[in-house]
Structures are given as structure tokens and as C-alpha cells.
Design a protein around this motif. Sequence first.
Motif, PDB file in Angstrom:
ATOM      1  N   LYS A  72       0.904  -1.042   0.038  1.00 44.13           N
ATOM      2  CA  LYS A  72      -0.017  -0.030  -0.031  1.00 44.13           C
ATOM      3  C   LYS A  72       0.896   1.316  -0.035  1.00 44.13           C
ATOM      4  CE  LYS A  72      -0.560   0.552   4.964  1.00 44.13           C
ATOM      5  NZ  LYS A  72      -1.713   0.924   6.174  1.00 44.13           N
ATOM      6  N   ILE A  73       0.148   2.348  -0.476  1.00 40.80           N
ATOM      7  CA  ILE A  73       1.048   3.782  -0.121  1.00 40.80           C
ATOM      8  C   ILE A  73       0.519   4.240   1.381  1.00 40.80           C
ATOM      9  CG2 ILE A  73       1.157   5.865  -1.360  1.00 40.80           C
ATOM     10  CD1 ILE A  73       1.746   3.690  -3.238  1.00 40.80           C
ATOM     11  N   GLU A  74       1.870   4.752   1.939  1.00 42.80           N
ATOM     12  CA  GLU A  74       1.931   5.036   3.088  1.00 42.80           C
ATOM     13  C   GLU A  74       2.603   6.296   3.284  1.00 42.80           C
ATOM     14  OE1 GLU A  74       1.320   2.525   6.977  1.00 42.80           O
ATOM     15  OE2 GLU A  74       3.313   3.201   7.259  1.00 42.80           O
ATOM     16  N   ASP A  75       2.225   7.381   3.553  1.00 41.01           N
ATOM     17  CA  ASP A  75       3.407   8.795   3.894  1.00 41.01           C
ATOM     18  C   ASP A  75       4.333   8.906   2.830  1.00 41.01           C
ATOM     19  OD1 ASP A  75       1.842   9.174   6.261  1.00 41.01           O
ATOM     20  OD2 ASP A  75       2.946   7.531   7.395  1.00 41.01           O
ATOM     21  N   GLY A  76       3.702   8.856   1.593  1.00 39.31           N
ATOM     22  CA  GLY A  76       4.728   8.946   0.337  1.00 39.31           C
ATOM     23  C   GLY A  76       5.751   7.830   0.381  1.00 39.31           C
ATOM     24  N   SER A  77       5.337   6.702   0.548  1.00 33.45           N
ATOM     25  CA  SER A  77       6.379   5.365   0.505  1.00 33.45           C
ATOM     26  C   SER A  77       5.510   4.336   0.186  1.00 33.45           C
ATOM     27  CB  SER A  77       7.162   5.215   1.766  1.00 33.45           C
ATOM     28  OG  SER A  77       6.240   4.787   2.867  1.00 33.45           O
ATOM     29  N   ILE A  78       6.017   3.404  -0.581  1.00 32.13           N
ATOM     30  CA  ILE A  78       5.307   2.217  -0.860  1.00 32.13           C
ATOM     31  C   ILE A  78       5.771   0.960   0.048  1.00 32.13           C
ATOM     32  CG2 ILE A  78       7.096   1.474  -2.611  1.00 32.13           C
ATOM     33  CD1 ILE A  78       4.839   0.161  -4.504  1.00 32.13           C
ATOM     34  N   LYS A  79       4.803   0.482   0.802  1.00 27.15           N
ATOM     35  CA  LYS A  79       4.969  -0.365   2.010  1.00 27.15           C
ATOM     36  C   LYS A  79       4.284  -1.731   1.714  1.00 27.15           C
ATOM     37  CE  LYS A  79       3.886  -0.778   6.748  1.00 27.15           C
ATOM     38  NZ  LYS A  79       2.848  -0.523   7.704  1.00 27.15           N
ATOM     39  N   ILE A  80       5.141  -2.670   2.170  1.00 22.66           N
ATOM     40  CA  ILE A  80       4.754  -3.962   2.103  1.00 22.66           C
ATOM     41  C   ILE A  80       4.499  -4.189   3.726  1.00 22.66           C
ATOM     42  CG2 ILE A  80       6.999  -4.904   2.415  1.00 22.66           C
ATOM     43  CD1 ILE A  80       3.768  -6.907   0.962  1.00 22.66           C
ATOM     44  N   GLN A  81       3.081  -4.939   4.024  1.00 23.69           N
ATOM     45  CA  GLN A  81       2.791  -4.996   5.142  1.00 23.69           C
ATOM     46  C   GLN A  81       2.945  -6.232   5.627  1.00 23.69           C
ATOM     47  OE1 GLN A  81      -1.509  -3.029   5.758  1.00 23.69           O
ATOM     48  NE2 GLN A  81      -1.363  -3.739   3.489  1.00 23.69           N
ATOM     49  N   ILE A  96       6.807  -7.347  -5.888  1.00 23.71           N
ATOM     50  CA  ILE A  96       6.556  -6.478  -6.986  1.00 23.71           C
ATOM     51  C   ILE A  96       7.654  -5.923  -7.994  1.00 23.71           C
ATOM     52  CG2 ILE A  96       4.494  -5.772  -5.580  1.00 23.71           C
ATOM     53  CD1 ILE A  96       6.200  -2.983  -5.282  1.00 23.71           C
ATOM     54  N   ILE A  97       7.178  -5.678  -9.182  1.00 20.79           N
ATOM     55  CA  ILE A  97       8.324  -5.305 -10.025  1.00 20.79           C
ATOM     56  C   ILE A  97       7.616  -3.993 -10.681  1.00 20.79           C
ATOM     57  CG2 ILE A  97       9.297  -7.554 -10.505  1.00 20.79           C
ATOM     58  CD1 ILE A  97       7.082  -6.082 -13.118  1.00 20.79           C
ATOM     59  N   PHE A  98       8.771  -3.254 -11.456  1.00 22.57           N
ATOM     60  CA  PHE A  98       8.273  -2.176 -12.257  1.00 22.57           C
ATOM     61  C   PHE A  98       8.328  -2.758 -13.583  1.00 22.57           C
ATOM     62  CE2 PHE A  98       9.196   1.683 -14.801  1.00 22.57           C
ATOM     63  CZ  PHE A  98       8.192   2.666 -14.289  1.00 22.57           C
ATOM     64  N   ASP A  99       7.418  -2.336 -14.311  1.00 20.69           N
ATOM     65  CA  ASP A  99       7.081  -3.145 -15.553  1.00 20.69           C
ATOM     66  C   ASP A  99       7.751  -2.436 -16.913  1.00 20.69           C
ATOM     67  OD1 ASP A  99       6.065  -4.828 -17.478  1.00 20.69           O
ATOM     68  OD2 ASP A  99       3.823  -3.806 -17.647  1.00 20.69           O
ATOM     69  N   ARG A 100       9.051  -2.720 -16.812  1.00 21.73           N
ATOM     70  CA  ARG A 100      10.007  -2.140 -17.854  1.00 21.73           C
ATOM     71  C   ARG A 100      11.558  -2.772 -17.624  1.00 21.73           C
ATOM     72  NH1 ARG A 100      11.586   4.070 -19.250  1.00 21.73           N
ATOM     73  NH2 ARG A 100      13.273   3.726 -20.409  1.00 21.73           N
ATOM     74  N   TRP A 111      15.009   2.824   1.902  1.00 21.77           N
ATOM     75  CA  TRP A 111      14.248   2.139   2.270  1.00 21.77           C
ATOM     76  C   TRP A 111      14.485   2.230   3.737  1.00 21.77           C
ATOM     77  CZ3 TRP A 111      17.093  -1.310   5.619  1.00 21.77           C
ATOM     78  CH2 TRP A 111      18.306  -1.256   5.145  1.00 21.77           C
ATOM     79  N   LYS A 112      13.589   1.493   4.645  1.00 21.43           N
ATOM     80  CA  LYS A 112      13.562   1.387   5.957  1.00 21.43           C
ATOM     81  C   LYS A 112      12.799   0.203   6.359  1.00 21.43           C
ATOM     82  CE  LYS A 112       9.642   4.361   7.679  1.00 21.43           C
ATOM     83  NZ  LYS A 112       9.533   5.589   8.516  1.00 21.43           N
ATOM     84  N   VAL A 113      12.972  -0.423   7.545  1.00 17.69           N
ATOM     85  CA  VAL A 113      12.475  -1.658   7.852  1.00 17.69           C
ATOM     86  C   VAL A 113      11.787  -1.592   9.268  1.00 17.69           C
ATOM     87  CG1 VAL A 113      13.871  -3.109   6.349  1.00 17.69           C
ATOM     88  CG2 VAL A 113      14.489  -2.751   8.595  1.00 17.69           C
ATOM     89  N   HIS A 243       8.999 -10.287   2.026  1.00 20.92           N
ATOM     90  CA  HIS A 243       9.667 -11.177   2.874  1.00 20.92           C
ATOM     91  C   HIS A 243       8.651 -11.501   4.132  1.00 20.92           C
ATOM     92  CE1 HIS A 243      12.638 -13.644   4.803  1.00 20.92           C
ATOM     93  NE2 HIS A 243      13.399 -13.614   3.506  1.00 20.92           N
ATOM     94  N   GLY A 244       7.328 -10.692   4.161  1.00 19.95           N
ATOM     95  CA  GLY A 244       6.710 -10.951   5.309  1.00 19.95           C
ATOM     96  C   GLY A 244       6.909 -10.017   6.448  1.00 19.95           C
ATOM     97  N   ASP A 245       7.454  -8.886   6.076  1.00 19.36           N
ATOM     98  CA  ASP A 245       7.762  -7.872   7.155  1.00 19.36           C
ATOM     99  C   ASP A 245       7.482  -6.502   6.777  1.00 19.36           C
ATOM    100  OD1 ASP A 245       9.352  -9.679   8.949  1.00 19.36           O
ATOM    101  OD2 ASP A 245      11.089  -9.572   7.774  1.00 19.36           O
ATOM    102  N   ASP A 246       7.145  -5.685   7.851  1.00 18.46           N
ATOM    103  CA  ASP A 246       6.866  -4.170   7.309  1.00 18.46           C
ATOM    104  C   ASP A 246       8.019  -3.580   6.774  1.00 18.46           C
ATOM    105  OD1 ASP A 246       4.104  -4.233   8.062  1.00 18.46           O
ATOM    106  OD2 ASP A 246       4.742  -3.774  10.080  1.00 18.46           O
TER     107      ASP A 246
END
Length: 257
Positions: A72-81, A96-100, A111-113, A243-246
Motif C-alpha cells: 500500500k501507499i503510506e506517507d509517500g512510501s510504498i510499503k509491504i505490510q 512487486i516489479i516495475f514493468d520495464r 528504504w527502512k524496515v 519477505h513477510g515484514d513491514d
Amino acid sequence: MKLITKAISSLALIPLLILGCNKQQKTAESQMINHNTLTQIEIDDGWILLFDGKTTDGWRGYQKETFPNAWKIEDGSIKIQSNGNRTDENQQGGDIIFDRLFSNFHLKIEWKVSKGGNSGIFYRASEDSTFDYIWKSAAEMQVLDNTNHPDAALGKDGNRQAGSLYDLFPANPQNAYPHNEWNSAEVIAQGINIQHIQNGEVVVEYTIGSDEMNERIAVSKWPNIDENWGDLALEGIIGLQDHGDDVWFRNIKIKEL
């Protein structure tokens, strides 16, 4: 004696005050930056923005036509929950991949974890149907909380820590910031020559197909998974790992070389 003790106590506070000032300065600088945009200088220099901070335009799931809703998009970042934060409505995860396709390029990303978080940045990956996972086809710049994730102590010489070419070349120096702090990552790929840059320092340099790389592959985890791993393509897609992490990503941009 009281005066001496008081003076020593004051001196002991100096490093803490400096650390506090540095963190405040870093926060202030971050707030001044207009994230997920390109300057006119960058535009003139050929940089392309891969993430606008508001939409998932250009992105989709690996070997999928749609974008997985665990991201999802969160505070100007793309986040995996993380797996634990996914509801019945947002269970669909995956990389996810960028389609190019990109060949020779300079990629920049931040990035941050979360605590104990793990992820990765894939480049020159393939979506050929012979690969069921993106990591079977691509090199990975590791994203990790080095302090709290067990992977940091595995592998050899720190080659599973942040910034490393995963399980092959350790990031040296190891300069990743702690969990919940933003790190900058860069990949420069020119033919068979690759550099990883983390927080402004070159931390990995390697040559695809070199004797050194082949020797490292031979004693890594890869031969037990896929005997052909290491036959890396010179063109492919950019991917981000679930990888299953925020984990959060922002300021994703690329320049073709």
C-alpha cells in the motif's frame, strides 16, 4: 569533589547531546526534501521517477497482471505490510516489479524496515515461466535490520547483511542505519560490472562471471537451490521483495547509462 563529579557528569552528556543534534538535523533535512520528485537537473540528466509517492503506476506483482493488495501507499512510501498486519481484504502479497526492462543503469532508492525486518532489491530479473520466484533469476541487494534479524549472523563474513549481494559479497563497510531509519541504496550496473552503494559509500563491487564470483557461488546456498543460479542476465526488471515484514520504499529513480 562535588565540582569534579559534576564536571565529569556534564562531559558524559556531550556525546548524547551531539547524537541528539545529529538526529534532529537529519529529521529537519528529511522534512525539507520534496520526496518522490525529480529536480530539473535530474530531468535534464536523464533520470526517470519510478514511484510518484501517491500511486502504484508502473508497478505490478511478479508474474502477475495486477498489483498485490498487501502492498500500500503510506506517507509517500510504498510499503509491504507484515504477515501479521494483513487482513482478510489484503492477504495478496508477493514481490512487486516495475514493468520495464533495464540493462545498464544507475538505480537510487531509499528504504527502512521495522524491527527485525527483511526485504531485498532485485535487478535485471526475469519473468520467464521457468522461474517460480524472482530471486531465482536475479541478483539481490539485501535490505535488513542487521541488529534484530537472524539472517545478519548467517552466511559468510556478513554477506547477508544490508547492502550485500545476498549470500555472496558482504557490504564493506557495513554502514546501515538501525530499524525505522531511512537508508539510501544505489545500484550501478554497466555490462558485467556492478556496484552497490549504501548511505553514500560503495560497499560492494563485483563482476558477473568472474572467477571470484563463481568461487563464491560454489560455496553459497545457491547450488543447493538451483545449479544454474549465477547465469545472470544483462537486462531485466527491477523488483522489491515481500519477505513477510513491514518495509517501506521511497525516492525510487533510475538513469539509463
